[in-house]
Design a protein around this motif. Sequence first.
Motif, PDB file in Angstrom:
ATOM      1  N   UNK A  48      38.099   4.069  97.222  1.00 35.54           N
ATOM      2  CA  UNK A  48      38.593   5.067  98.120  1.00 35.54           C
ATOM      3  C   UNK A  48      39.328   4.022  99.269  1.00 35.54           C
ATOM      4  N   UNK A  49      38.761   3.645  99.993  1.00 37.02           N
ATOM      5  CA  UNK A  49      39.474   2.209 100.909  1.00 37.02           C
ATOM      6  C   UNK A  49      40.409   1.261 100.891  1.00 37.02           C
ATOM      7  N   UNK A  50      40.147   0.930  98.796  1.00 40.43           N
ATOM      8  CA  UNK A  50      41.075   0.584  98.906  1.00 40.43           C
ATOM      9  C   UNK A  50      42.667   1.466  98.305  1.00 40.43           C
ATOM     10  N   UNK A  51      42.833   2.465  98.169  1.00 37.90           N
ATOM     11  CA  UNK A  51      43.728   3.554  97.728  1.00 37.90           C
ATOM     12  C   UNK A  51      44.372   3.706  99.445  1.00 37.90           C
ATOM     13  N   UNK A  52      43.730   4.019 100.389  1.00 40.12           N
ATOM     14  CA  UNK A  52      43.974   4.365 101.420  1.00 40.12           C
ATOM     15  C   UNK A  52      44.947   2.602 101.867  1.00 40.12           C
ATOM     16  N   UNK A  53      44.388   1.716 101.576  1.00 41.60           N
ATOM     17  CA  UNK A  53      45.228   0.217 101.801  1.00 41.60           C
ATOM     18  C   UNK A  53      45.698  -0.035 101.344  1.00 41.60           C
ATOM     19  N   UNK A  54      46.258   0.326 100.761  1.00 43.08           N
ATOM     20  CA  UNK A  54      47.186   0.905  99.120  1.00 43.08           C
ATOM     21  C   UNK A  54      48.576   1.875  99.352  1.00 43.08           C
ATOM     22  N   UNK A  55      48.791   2.674 100.403  1.00 43.41           N
ATOM     23  CA  UNK A  55      49.078   3.285 100.807  1.00 43.41           C
ATOM     24  C   UNK A  55      50.031   2.455 101.935  1.00 43.41           C
ATOM     25  N   UNK A  56      48.903   2.153 102.894  1.00 41.52           N
ATOM     26  CA  UNK A  56      49.572   1.466 104.146  1.00 41.52           C
ATOM     27  C   UNK A  56      50.207   0.720 104.112  1.00 41.52           C
ATOM     28  N   UNK A  57      49.895  -0.104 102.948  1.00 48.57           N
ATOM     29  CA  UNK A  57      50.467  -1.701 102.962  1.00 48.57           C
ATOM     30  C   UNK A  57      52.024  -1.512 102.529  1.00 48.57           C
ATOM     31  N   UNK A  58      52.116  -0.313 101.074  1.00 50.62           N
ATOM     32  CA  UNK A  58      53.011   0.391 100.133  1.00 50.62           C
ATOM     33  C   UNK A  58      54.374   0.566 101.756  1.00 50.62           C
ATOM     34  N   UNK A  59      53.490   1.781 101.997  1.00 52.04           N
ATOM     35  CA  UNK A  59      53.922   2.302 103.649  1.00 52.04           C
ATOM     36  C   UNK A  59      54.985   1.902 104.464  1.00 52.04           C
ATOM     37  N   UNK A  60      54.262   0.170 105.241  1.00 53.44           N
ATOM     38  CA  UNK A  60      54.950  -0.641 106.170  1.00 53.44           C
ATOM     39  C   UNK A  60      56.162  -1.564 105.095  1.00 53.44           C
ATOM     40  N   UNK A  61      55.473  -1.355 104.090  1.00 50.22           N
ATOM     41  CA  UNK A  61      57.086  -2.368 103.401  1.00 50.22           C
ATOM     42  C   UNK A  61      57.652  -1.784 103.191  1.00 50.22           C
ATOM     43  N   UNK A  62      57.970  -0.465 102.908  1.00 49.28           N
ATOM     44  CA  UNK A  62      58.726   0.746 102.075  1.00 49.28           C
ATOM     45  C   UNK A  62      58.557   2.096 102.498  1.00 49.28           C
ATOM     46  N   UNK A  63      59.282   1.697 103.842  1.00 52.75           N
ATOM     47  CA  UNK A  63      59.095   3.213 104.636  1.00 52.75           C
ATOM     48  C   UNK A  63      60.419   4.102 104.473  1.00 52.75           C
ATOM     49  N   UNK A  64      59.902   5.333 104.536  1.00 54.31           N
ATOM     50  CA  UNK A  64      61.083   6.363 104.377  1.00 54.31           C
ATOM     51  C   UNK A  64      61.007   7.359 105.850  1.00 54.31           C
TER      52      UNK A  64
END
Length: 73
Positions: A48-64
């Motif tokens: 679950x923590x890894x999923x949060x980190x993955x979403x944050x990483x993708x959100x910083x690089x590919x921000x809508x």
Amino acid sequence: MKDKKFVGNCFGPFIGIIIYQLLFDFSDLFQSYWTSFFVEILIMSFFAFGGIMLIEFLGKNISLFQTNEQENA
């Protein structure tokens, strides 16, 4: 900004748990039921923590949700 954090905090654990359920099957790791239960909860929390980190990483690089100020900087 709050919307991006909300998305990460809601969908991150969901994605992590789905990945855990699809890829790993740790049924009866130990002979004791409670030991297996707590180890599985611990492993699920890491995913679950890894999923949060993955979403944050993708959100910083590919921000809508980028503003014009961030795009111009």
